[in-house]
Write a protein that holds these residues in place. Structure first.
Motif, short mmCIF file in Angstrom:
data_model
loop_
_atom_site.label_atom_id
_atom_site.label_comp_id
_atom_site.label_asym_id
_atom_site.label_seq_id
_atom_site.Cartn_x
_atom_site.Cartn_y
_atom_site.Cartn_z
N UNK A 166 13.15 10.54 5.41
CA UNK A 166 12.28 9.43 5.25
C UNK A 166 10.92 9.87 4.42
N UNK A 167 10.21 9.31 3.71
CA UNK A 167 8.91 9.93 3.26
C UNK A 167 7.92 9.12 3.94
N UNK A 168 7.90 7.83 3.82
CA UNK A 168 6.85 6.82 4.30
C UNK A 168 7.67 5.75 4.80
N UNK A 169 6.95 5.25 6.05
CA UNK A 169 7.54 4.23 6.70
C UNK A 169 6.44 3.10 6.98
N UNK A 203 9.84 4.19 -15.12
CA UNK A 203 10.56 5.11 -14.53
C UNK A 203 10.70 5.12 -12.93
N UNK A 204 11.81 5.17 -12.57
CA UNK A 204 12.19 5.07 -11.10
C UNK A 204 11.21 6.06 -10.28
N UNK A 205 10.69 5.67 -9.38
CA UNK A 205 9.83 6.60 -8.59
C UNK A 205 10.05 6.47 -6.91
N UNK A 206 10.66 5.51 -6.41
CA UNK A 206 10.83 4.94 -5.09
C UNK A 206 12.06 4.36 -4.84
N UNK A 220 0.93 -1.21 -0.05
CA UNK A 220 -0.12 -0.08 0.05
C UNK A 220 0.89 1.24 -0.16
N UNK A 221 1.73 1.29 0.68
CA UNK A 221 2.86 2.34 0.75
C UNK A 221 3.52 2.60 -0.74
N UNK A 222 3.94 1.66 -1.31
CA UNK A 222 4.61 1.85 -2.59
C UNK A 222 3.57 2.22 -3.54
N UNK A 223 2.35 1.69 -3.55
CA UNK A 223 1.38 2.08 -4.54
C UNK A 223 1.00 3.81 -4.28
N UNK A 224 1.11 4.09 -3.04
CA UNK A 224 0.87 5.42 -2.72
C UNK A 224 1.86 6.56 -3.17
N UNK A 225 3.13 5.89 -3.46
CA UNK A 225 4.11 6.74 -3.71
C UNK A 225 4.59 6.58 -5.30
N UNK A 268 4.29 13.18 -0.32
CA UNK A 268 4.78 12.14 -0.93
C UNK A 268 4.09 10.81 -1.34
N UNK A 269 2.87 10.84 -0.67
CA UNK A 269 1.95 9.75 -0.93
C UNK A 269 0.55 10.41 -1.27
N UNK A 270 -0.27 9.71 -1.92
CA UNK A 270 -1.54 10.17 -2.09
C UNK A 270 -2.63 8.86 -2.06
#
Length: 380
Positions: free
Chosen positions: A232-235, A170-173, A105-110, A257-259
């Motif tokens: 760090x943006x999301x943990x 494309x790199x995002x995270x 879920x974190x990676x999806x949001x980022x 950083x997350x939506x």
């Protein structure tokens, strides 16, 4: 590196497995209550440890009356306050069921559906989550070989490539793990350097903190020092490996950083209806020093095991023991015999490298028994 088998399908300790029996007394048609389980503890995973009594008490304390569902309850409101005390006033918390859910879920949001995520080759999202980030989030993992499980700014620069090329993801995270799957830890300075390298390239930084408590205990710093203060943006905050029944939390440290995280959590089947029971466990862990006490003890037991194993002729410790795991090379036949008494996993079949994990409920007697058996089994 050959990775260990998925933890719930590894070598079974068949001498301690309890399956329960049917209660066939007259008037009883259902199964009997399961009696006390054997007290044996192994070294396969901190996922196999018990639940801390304070966590059980916290569950019992909230098990009265009705509360609003889906996170609108008073316990989850208290969790938000506690999380902000640890991570800063901008922190937002989203309890979830498990670590894979927190990571996906974190990676999806980022990211976007056409994005890639740069991570160590040994990262849990790559080796132990059955491709969930790729299947559920639609992401590509760009995996980086590392000797100690840690990314560096140089590695980020080398592997975060392909920007603006419609033919490529494309790199995002950038995703790092604290402590790493190899039992090493990032210092705050090392994390900050990786963050700077990522942010300079327009990438957000995710931290898989399944064992972040062990890293903080090892370094003697607050949780915020390893995360918010390092950029760090999301943990993904871990609880199950540190005394919880179940439950992790996504902690958004940088809301920019997350939506859509609240919606992604629901659509990814990670939204608990009776969320107060997940939140109560996290409050029990974080509203005080239980998280630190548990992690400190697990780390101390790993240090004790390392010291004892290092003294056994023929045993080689392969990684710095900085948290609660010990990696060592022992002969295969020795490992096979030891496993019958002390469950643990072989990390690399080619080299004979094994992994021993200590938990909050590992005792000095447990460690000493394994060390003594190791010394007895090694060829003279």
């Amino acid at each position: 590196m050959t990775q260990p088998p998925t933890e719930h399908t590894g070598t079974k300790n068949t001498g301690t497995e309890h399956t329960g029996t049917e209660n066939t007394e007259p008037g009883n048609t259902g199964p009997a209550a399961v009696g006390p389980l054997p007290a044996a503890r192994g070294f396969a995973s901190d996922n196999q440890a018990s639940i801390h009594p304070d966590v059980l008490a916290a569950l019992a304390a909230v098990n009265d009356g009705h509360q609003p569902a889906y996170g609108d309850d008073a316990v989850t409101a208290r969790l938000r306050e506690v999380v902000r005390q640890h991570f800063g006033p901008r922190a937002e918390v989203f309890p979830v069921f498990n670590g894979t859910g927190a990571n996906v879920v974190s990676l999806q949001a980022m990211s976007e559906r056409w994005s890639s995520v740069v991570c160590p080759e040994s990262a849990h999202i790559n080796t132990d989550e059955c491709g969930a980030s790729e299947k559920i989030a639609g992401l590509k993992l760009v995996t980086v070989p590392t000797p100690d499980g840690k990314l560096t700014p140089e590695l980020v620069g080398e592997y975060a490539t392909g920007f603006g090329n419609i033919q490529r993801r494309e790199p995002a995270v950038v995703s790092i793990t604290q402590s790493t799957e190899l039992g090493t830890v990032y210092t705050p300075e090392e994390t900050a350097a990786v963050v700077v390298a990522a942010h300079e390239r327009g990438l957000a930084v995710h931290m898989d903190g399944a064992r972040i408590a062990n890293a903080a205990a090892s370094l003697g710093v607050p949780l915020r020092t390893l995360t918010t203060d390092a950029g760090v943006d999301v943990l993904s905050f871990g609880g199950t490996k540190n005394g919880l029944l179940l439950g992790e939390a996504i902690v958004v440290l940088n809301p920019d950083a997350a939506r859509g995280l609240a919606y992604l959590r629901k659509s990814s089947m990670q939204l608990a209806s009776k969320m107060r029971y997940v939140s109560a466990q996290l409050v029990a862990l974080l509203d005080g020093d239980l998280w630190l006490r548990n992690a400190t003890h697990a780390n101390a037991m790993a240090a004790r095991l390392e010291a004892a194993a290092r003294d056994v002729p023929g045993v080689r410790i392969t990684q710095a023991v900085q948290a609660n795991t010990v990696f060592a090379i022992v002969p295969k036949d020795v490992a096979d015999r030891l496993r019958k008494r002390f469950p643990f996993y072989t990390w690399d079949e080619r080299t004979g490298e094994v992994r021993w994990v200590c938990s909050f409920d590992t005792t000095a007697a447990d460690v000493d028994a394994l060390a003594a058996a190791l010394a007895a089994e090694m060829p003279s």
